[in-house]
Write a protein that holds these residues in place. Structure first.
Motif, short mmCIF file in Angstrom:
data_model
loop_
_atom_site.label_atom_id
_atom_site.label_comp_id
_atom_site.label_asym_id
_atom_site.label_seq_id
_atom_site.Cartn_x
_atom_site.Cartn_y
_atom_site.Cartn_z
N VAL A 39 74.16 68.08 128.29
CA VAL A 39 75.00 68.94 127.75
C VAL A 39 74.74 69.74 126.76
N TYR A 40 75.06 71.14 126.85
CA TYR A 40 74.73 72.03 126.04
C TYR A 40 75.84 72.80 125.43
N MET A 41 75.67 73.54 124.41
CA MET A 41 76.97 74.24 123.51
C MET A 41 77.63 75.38 124.33
N ARG A 42 76.41 76.60 124.62
CA ARG A 42 76.84 77.72 124.93
C ARG A 42 75.89 78.47 125.62
N ASN A 43 76.16 79.22 126.53
CA ASN A 43 75.40 80.02 127.30
C ASN A 43 74.73 81.10 126.41
N ASN A 44 73.55 81.78 126.55
CA ASN A 44 72.87 82.59 126.04
C ASN A 44 73.02 82.39 124.43
N GLN A 51 66.67 74.95 126.45
CA GLN A 51 67.21 73.80 127.25
C GLN A 51 67.25 73.98 128.89
N ASN A 52 67.84 74.99 129.04
CA ASN A 52 68.01 75.26 130.34
C ASN A 52 67.10 75.82 131.20
N ARG A 53 66.10 76.68 130.45
CA ARG A 53 64.93 77.09 131.25
C ARG A 53 63.99 76.07 131.28
N SER A 54 63.96 75.18 130.38
CA SER A 54 63.03 73.74 130.68
C SER A 54 63.57 73.11 132.10
N LEU A 55 64.92 72.90 132.09
CA LEU A 55 65.43 72.55 133.37
C LEU A 55 65.14 72.95 134.49
N ALA A 56 65.43 74.24 134.49
CA ALA A 56 65.36 75.28 135.61
C ALA A 56 63.86 75.15 136.22
N GLU A 57 62.69 75.37 135.25
CA GLU A 57 61.34 75.14 135.39
C GLU A 57 60.99 74.02 136.40
N HIS A 58 61.84 72.93 136.13
CA HIS A 58 61.38 71.57 136.85
C HIS A 58 62.43 70.95 137.83
N ALA A 59 63.45 71.96 138.06
CA ALA A 59 64.83 71.54 138.88
C ALA A 59 64.24 70.69 140.27
N LEU A 72 75.84 71.23 131.46
CA LEU A 72 77.53 71.11 131.15
C LEU A 72 77.80 71.92 130.00
N SER A 73 78.77 72.76 129.88
CA SER A 73 79.27 73.43 128.50
C SER A 73 80.59 73.79 128.73
N LYS A 74 81.09 74.34 127.62
CA LYS A 74 82.77 74.69 127.57
C LYS A 74 82.78 76.29 128.17
N ASP A 75 81.58 76.73 128.33
CA ASP A 75 81.64 78.25 128.86
C ASP A 75 82.52 78.30 130.46
N THR A 76 82.92 79.35 130.66
CA THR A 76 83.61 79.51 131.87
C THR A 76 82.72 79.80 133.15
N LYS A 140 70.00 62.85 121.33
CA LYS A 140 69.63 63.92 120.90
C LYS A 140 68.57 64.85 121.62
N VAL A 141 68.93 65.76 122.27
CA VAL A 141 67.93 66.45 123.21
C VAL A 141 67.10 67.41 122.42
N ASN A 142 65.72 67.48 122.91
CA ASN A 142 64.65 68.32 122.57
C ASN A 142 64.46 69.57 123.57
N THR A 143 65.26 70.57 122.76
CA THR A 143 65.51 71.75 123.68
C THR A 143 64.26 72.48 124.48
N LYS A 144 63.20 72.40 123.48
CA LYS A 144 61.97 72.92 124.10
C LYS A 144 61.32 72.14 125.33
N ALA A 145 61.43 70.84 125.19
CA ALA A 145 60.74 70.01 125.91
C ALA A 145 61.67 69.10 126.77
N HIS A 146 62.92 69.39 127.02
CA HIS A 146 64.04 68.98 127.69
C HIS A 146 63.68 68.29 128.94
N ALA A 147 63.04 69.27 129.93
CA ALA A 147 62.59 68.58 131.39
C ALA A 147 61.56 67.41 131.20
#
Length: 158
Positions: A39-44, A51-59, A72-76, A140-147
Motif C-alpha cells: 500500500v502506498y499513498m500516491r503516484n509520482n 517504494q515502487n522502484r524497489s518493487l519493480a527492480e525485484h518483481a 495499491l493506492s487511491k490513484d485512478t 510500516k514500509v521502508n520505502t528505500k528498501a521495500h523489496a
C-alpha cells in the motif's frame, strides 16, 4: 491492523492496471496464488516512487517465488497506466479510492499534513494466501528498501 493468521473479507472490487490493460476485478480474483499487497499513498511522490522502484527492480524474484505482486493506492487507473510506463512497473497496480482494502485489513490510520488531520490507509504491506488468510504484515514500509524487507519476510515464511 489485521493480524497474521486472520482472514480478510475478499469480497470487494478494485480497478486494476495489469499488462497495460485496465479492468475491474474482485479482490479474490487476484489471489490465484499467494499475493503481496504493498500500500502506498500516491503516484509520482518521492517516497512512493522509491517504494515502487524497489518493487519493480525485484518483481521477477517475487514471481519466481510464486507470489502475485500488487501495489495499491487511491490513484485512478489512468494515472496508474502512466505511472507503470514511467517506472517500468510489471506488476498489478490497483486503484482503491474508497479504501476497501484498508477497511478489509483494518489499516486505516489517522494522519496529519499541513495542520489537518484525516484518515487514510497506512503505508504497509501484506502477504495474503489464496484463501484470504494473512500470512505476514509489515506495518510500516521502508520505502528505500521495500523489496529487500519483503524478500526477507518471504524467506522467513518458507
Amino acid at each position: 491492523m489485521i493480524s497474521t493468521g486472520e482472514k480478510i473479507d475478499t469480497n470487494f472490487t478494485l480497478s486494476i492496471v495489469q499488462n497495460g490493460e485496465e479492468k475491474e476485478v474482485r479482490f479474490d480474483e487476484l489471489l490465484d496464488r499467494p499475493a503481496i499487497v504493498s500500500v502506498y499513498m500516491r503516484n509520482n511522490t518521492s517516497g512512493c516512487d522509491k517504494q515502487n522502484r524497489s518493487l519493480a527492480e525485484h518483481a521477477e524474484w517475487f514471481d519466481e517465488q510464486g507470489y502475485n505482486l500488487i501495489a495499491l493506492s487511491k490513484d485512478t487507473c489512468g494515472s496508474h497506466q502512466k505511472y507503470a510506463d514511467k517506472l517500468g512497473i510489471p506488476y498489478v497496480l490497483a486503484s482503491d479510492p474508497d479504501f476497501a482494502f484498508a477497511e478489509a485489513t483494518d489499516s486505516i490510520v489517522e494522519k496529519k499534513m499541513y495542520g489537518k488531520t484525516y484518515d487514510a490507509p497506512s503505508r504497509s504491506a501484506f502477504v495474503i494466501d489464496t484463501n484470504g488468510t494473512v500470512k505476514a504484515v509489515i506495518e510500516k514500509v521502508n520505502t528505500k528498501a521495500h523489496a529487500e524487507e519483503l524478500k526477507e519476510l518471504i524467506r522467513s515464511l518458507s
